[in-house]
Scaffold this active site. Structure first.
Site, PDB file in Angstrom:
ATOM      1  N   TYR A 165      10.186   0.068  12.790  1.00  0.00           N
ATOM      2  CA  TYR A 165       9.559  -1.077  12.126  1.00  0.00           C
ATOM      3  C   TYR A 165       8.647  -1.854  13.079  1.00  0.00           C
ATOM      4  O   TYR A 165       7.631  -2.386  12.658  1.00  0.00           O
ATOM      5  CB  TYR A 165      10.614  -1.982  11.472  1.00  0.00           C
ATOM      6  CG  TYR A 165      10.996  -1.448  10.115  1.00  0.00           C
ATOM      7  CD1 TYR A 165      10.200  -1.693   9.004  1.00  0.00           C
ATOM      8  CD2 TYR A 165      12.110  -0.636   9.960  1.00  0.00           C
ATOM      9  CE1 TYR A 165      10.513  -1.161   7.765  1.00  0.00           C
ATOM     10  CE2 TYR A 165      12.438  -0.092   8.725  1.00  0.00           C
ATOM     11  CZ  TYR A 165      11.628  -0.366   7.628  1.00  0.00           C
ATOM     12  OH  TYR A 165      11.934   0.166   6.402  1.00  0.00           O
ATOM     13  N   GLN A 202       4.894  -3.240  -4.385  1.00  0.00           N
ATOM     14  CA  GLN A 202       5.971  -2.585  -3.631  1.00  0.00           C
ATOM     15  C   GLN A 202       5.600  -2.556  -2.150  1.00  0.00           C
ATOM     16  O   GLN A 202       6.380  -2.110  -1.327  1.00  0.00           O
ATOM     17  CB  GLN A 202       6.158  -1.148  -4.123  1.00  0.00           C
ATOM     18  CG  GLN A 202       6.516  -1.073  -5.584  1.00  0.00           C
ATOM     19  CD  GLN A 202       6.284   0.334  -6.131  1.00  0.00           C
ATOM     20  OE1 GLN A 202       7.159   1.188  -6.058  1.00  0.00           O
ATOM     21  NE2 GLN A 202       5.109   0.581  -6.664  1.00  0.00           N
ATOM     22  N   HIS A 222       9.575  -5.431  -2.496  1.00  0.00           N
ATOM     23  CA  HIS A 222      10.254  -4.736  -1.401  1.00  0.00           C
ATOM     24  C   HIS A 222      10.222  -5.524  -0.090  1.00  0.00           C
ATOM     25  O   HIS A 222      10.457  -4.964   0.971  1.00  0.00           O
ATOM     26  CB  HIS A 222       9.646  -3.333  -1.207  1.00  0.00           C
ATOM     27  CG  HIS A 222       9.953  -2.400  -2.346  1.00  0.00           C
ATOM     28  ND1 HIS A 222       9.349  -1.174  -2.505  1.00  0.00           N
ATOM     29  CD2 HIS A 222      10.806  -2.523  -3.396  1.00  0.00           C
ATOM     30  CE1 HIS A 222       9.830  -0.580  -3.603  1.00  0.00           C
ATOM     31  NE2 HIS A 222      10.692  -1.389  -4.159  1.00  0.00           N
ATOM     32  N   CYS A 279      20.466 -12.308  16.492  1.00  0.00           N
ATOM     33  CA  CYS A 279      20.311 -13.583  15.798  1.00  0.00           C
ATOM     34  C   CYS A 279      20.783 -14.733  16.689  1.00  0.00           C
ATOM     35  O   CYS A 279      21.868 -14.646  17.278  1.00  0.00           O
ATOM     36  CB  CYS A 279      21.148 -13.525  14.520  1.00  0.00           C
ATOM     37  SG  CYS A 279      21.268 -15.077  13.643  1.00  0.00           S
ATOM     38  N   GLU A 301      -3.955  10.734  -8.038  1.00  0.00           N
ATOM     39  CA  GLU A 301      -3.473  11.960  -8.699  1.00  0.00           C
ATOM     40  C   GLU A 301      -2.586  11.578  -9.885  1.00  0.00           C
ATOM     41  O   GLU A 301      -2.159  10.421  -9.986  1.00  0.00           O
ATOM     42  CB  GLU A 301      -2.690  12.812  -7.700  1.00  0.00           C
ATOM     43  CG  GLU A 301      -1.506  12.054  -7.139  1.00  0.00           C
ATOM     44  CD  GLU A 301      -0.813  12.718  -5.966  1.00  0.00           C
ATOM     45  OE1 GLU A 301      -1.339  13.700  -5.428  1.00  0.00           O
ATOM     46  OE2 GLU A 301       0.270  12.230  -5.615  1.00  0.00           O
TER      47      GLU A 301
HETATM   48  P1  OAD Z   1       3.811   6.562  -2.481  1.00  0.00           P
HETATM   49  O1  OAD Z   1       3.436   6.977  -1.083  1.00  0.00           O
HETATM   50  O2  OAD Z   1       5.010   7.186  -3.102  1.00  0.00           O
HETATM   51  O3  OAD Z   1       2.621   6.827  -3.490  1.00  0.00           O
HETATM   52  C1  OAD Z   1       1.303   6.425  -3.210  1.00  0.00           C
HETATM   53  C2  OAD Z   1       0.453   6.870  -4.375  1.00  0.00           C
HETATM   54  O4  OAD Z   1      -0.868   6.403  -4.142  1.00  0.00           O
HETATM   55  C3  OAD Z   1       0.360   8.378  -4.557  1.00  0.00           C
HETATM   56  O5  OAD Z   1       0.559   8.697  -5.929  1.00  0.00           O
HETATM   57  C4  OAD Z   1      -1.079   8.720  -4.124  1.00  0.00           C
HETATM   58  O6  OAD Z   1      -1.630   9.772  -4.885  1.00  0.00           O
HETATM   59  C5  OAD Z   1      -1.800   7.425  -4.436  1.00  0.00           C
HETATM   60  N1  OAD Z   1      -2.980   7.149  -3.613  1.00  0.00           N
HETATM   61  C6  OAD Z   1      -3.221   7.480  -2.321  1.00  0.00           C
HETATM   62  N2  OAD Z   1      -4.388   6.979  -1.892  1.00  0.00           N
HETATM   63  C7  OAD Z   1      -4.911   6.301  -2.937  1.00  0.00           C
HETATM   64  C8  OAD Z   1      -6.110   5.530  -3.139  1.00  0.00           C
HETATM   65  N3  OAD Z   1      -6.990   5.346  -2.148  1.00  0.00           N
HETATM   66  N4  OAD Z   1      -6.322   4.972  -4.354  1.00  0.00           N
HETATM   67  C9  OAD Z   1      -5.426   5.131  -5.353  1.00  0.00           C
HETATM   68  N5  OAD Z   1      -4.297   5.832  -5.229  1.00  0.00           N
HETATM   69  C10 OAD Z   1      -4.027   6.399  -4.041  1.00  0.00           C
HETATM   70  O7  OAD Z   1       3.936   4.977  -2.442  1.00  0.00           O
HETATM   71  P2  OAD Z   1       4.643   3.976  -3.446  1.00  0.00           P
HETATM   72  O8  OAD Z   1       4.520   4.421  -4.853  1.00  0.00           O
HETATM   73  O9  OAD Z   1       4.184   2.628  -3.073  1.00  0.00           O
HETATM   74  O10 OAD Z   1      10.072   1.641  -1.092  1.00  0.00           O
HETATM   75  O11 OAD Z   1       6.148   4.127  -3.014  1.00  0.00           O
HETATM   76  C11 OAD Z   1       7.063   3.290  -3.632  1.00  0.00           C
HETATM   77  C12 OAD Z   1       8.177   2.946  -2.719  1.00  0.00           C
HETATM   78  O12 OAD Z   1       8.734   4.154  -2.223  1.00  0.00           O
HETATM   79  C13 OAD Z   1       7.787   2.213  -1.445  1.00  0.00           C
HETATM   80  O13 OAD Z   1       7.602   0.840  -1.630  1.00  0.00           O
HETATM   81  C14 OAD Z   1       8.995   2.465  -0.613  1.00  0.00           C
HETATM   82  C15 OAD Z   1       9.304   3.914  -0.948  1.00  0.00           C
HETATM   83  O14 OAD Z   1      10.597   4.180  -1.148  1.00  0.00           O
HETATM   84  C16 OAD Z   1      10.982   1.178  -0.232  1.00  0.00           C
HETATM   85  O15 OAD Z   1      10.867   1.275   0.971  1.00  0.00           O
HETATM   86  C17 OAD Z   1      12.126   0.487  -0.880  1.00  0.00           C
END
Ligand code: OAD
Length: 249
Positions: A72, A106, A124, A152, A220
């Protein structure tokens, strides 16, 4: 950067112009054009051997707190240098045109607020905030040494990022507000999210079931695509500014 105008259906443009309650749900894809990797992209460098899922969990922190802290710290540094991209700014502008605008994200990078959005629900958490894993006290500063995780000042517990890990509950107040906004909006955008992580993914379906028009912008297809009323495949940093221009330019 100049982009040729994109033709949007007239019904979509008038839907946006007339909307009073609109939700935009965003995921890592929105920040991709700011130079941040999406969640499911390969990790870089040193971290390539780990899956994010194996570093972002309470079990991982219990097993090896220093490894998780360092990951992190690395991500925090990566986020520090980045700026919002045209997709973020388009969403900030959209908020100025719609009385009931809610941005549900998220993402933990804070870029939506930096771009100017005000009504933001961070489902998140935020990677820049650090709190005690035991007593929840927030820490603005801490002593970083290379050997151990900072502690802490109140209770001596280990510090951790204030983000939601796999297997943890989402912040209740934000989640309730997000569900309420999704149920009562007329237009729901799902942007740059793979739509596979619950409960965020279900918000679009809740909006759809209540009769909202669902618009997906993603690189996609996703599980939401078949249900969406309008689908735009491409980069959110290119599509959103054109859409805002078409509706309110
Ligand atoms: P993902 O990495 O799962 O998905 C990102 C999406 O964005 C994919 O479907 C890509 O095709 C799309 N993408 C990439 N570049 C893009 C662009 N320039 N314009 C539009 N779309 C684009 O990320 P999240 O859906 O955010 O949670 O993932 C959800 C959660 O999964 C995260 O917040 C995290 C993880 O578990 C936690 O950490 C709790």
């Amino acid at each position: 950067m100049w982009h040729p105008p994109l033709a949007f259906p007239v019904e979509l443009v008038s839907l946006l112009r007339g909307a009073s309650n609109l939700v935009a749900l965003t995921g890592a894809g929105v920040s991709q054009e700011s130079g941040l990797r999406t969640f499911r992209d390969a990790q870089a460098g040193l971290w390539a051997q780990y899956r994010p899922e194996d570093l972002a969990s309470p079990e991982a922190f219990r097993r090896d707190p220093k490894l998780v802290w360092d990951w992190y710290a690395w991500r925090r540094e990566a986020v520090k240098g980045v700026r919002p991209n045209p997709g973020h700014y388009a969403l900030a502008e959209m908020e100025t045109h719609i009385p009931g605008f809610t941005l549900i994200t998220q993402n933990v990078d804070g870029l939506h607020r930096m771009a100017g959005n005000q009504n933001v629900l961070e489902l998140h958490g935020n990677i820049q905030r650090v709190r005690c894993a035991d007593c929840y006290t927030f820490a603005e500063t801490w002593e970083d040494d290379t050997e151990s995780v900072p502690k802490c000042r109140e209770c001596g517990g280990l510090l951790r990022p204030d983000v939601v890990w796999f297997g943890e509950a989402l912040p209740r107040v934000q989640l309730e507000a997000a569900v309420e906004a999704a149920r009562s909006c007329e237009v729901f955008f799902s942007i740059g999210t793979s739509g596979v992580v619950q409960p965020a993914a279900s918000l679009a379906f809740a909006a759809h079931n209540r009769g909202a028009a669902v618009i997906e912008i993603n690189a996609e297809p996703t599980p939401l695509t078949p249900k969406a009323d309008y689908v735009f495949h491409g980069k959110s940093g290119e599509i959103l500014p054109r859409l805002v221009e078409a509706a309110w330019g």
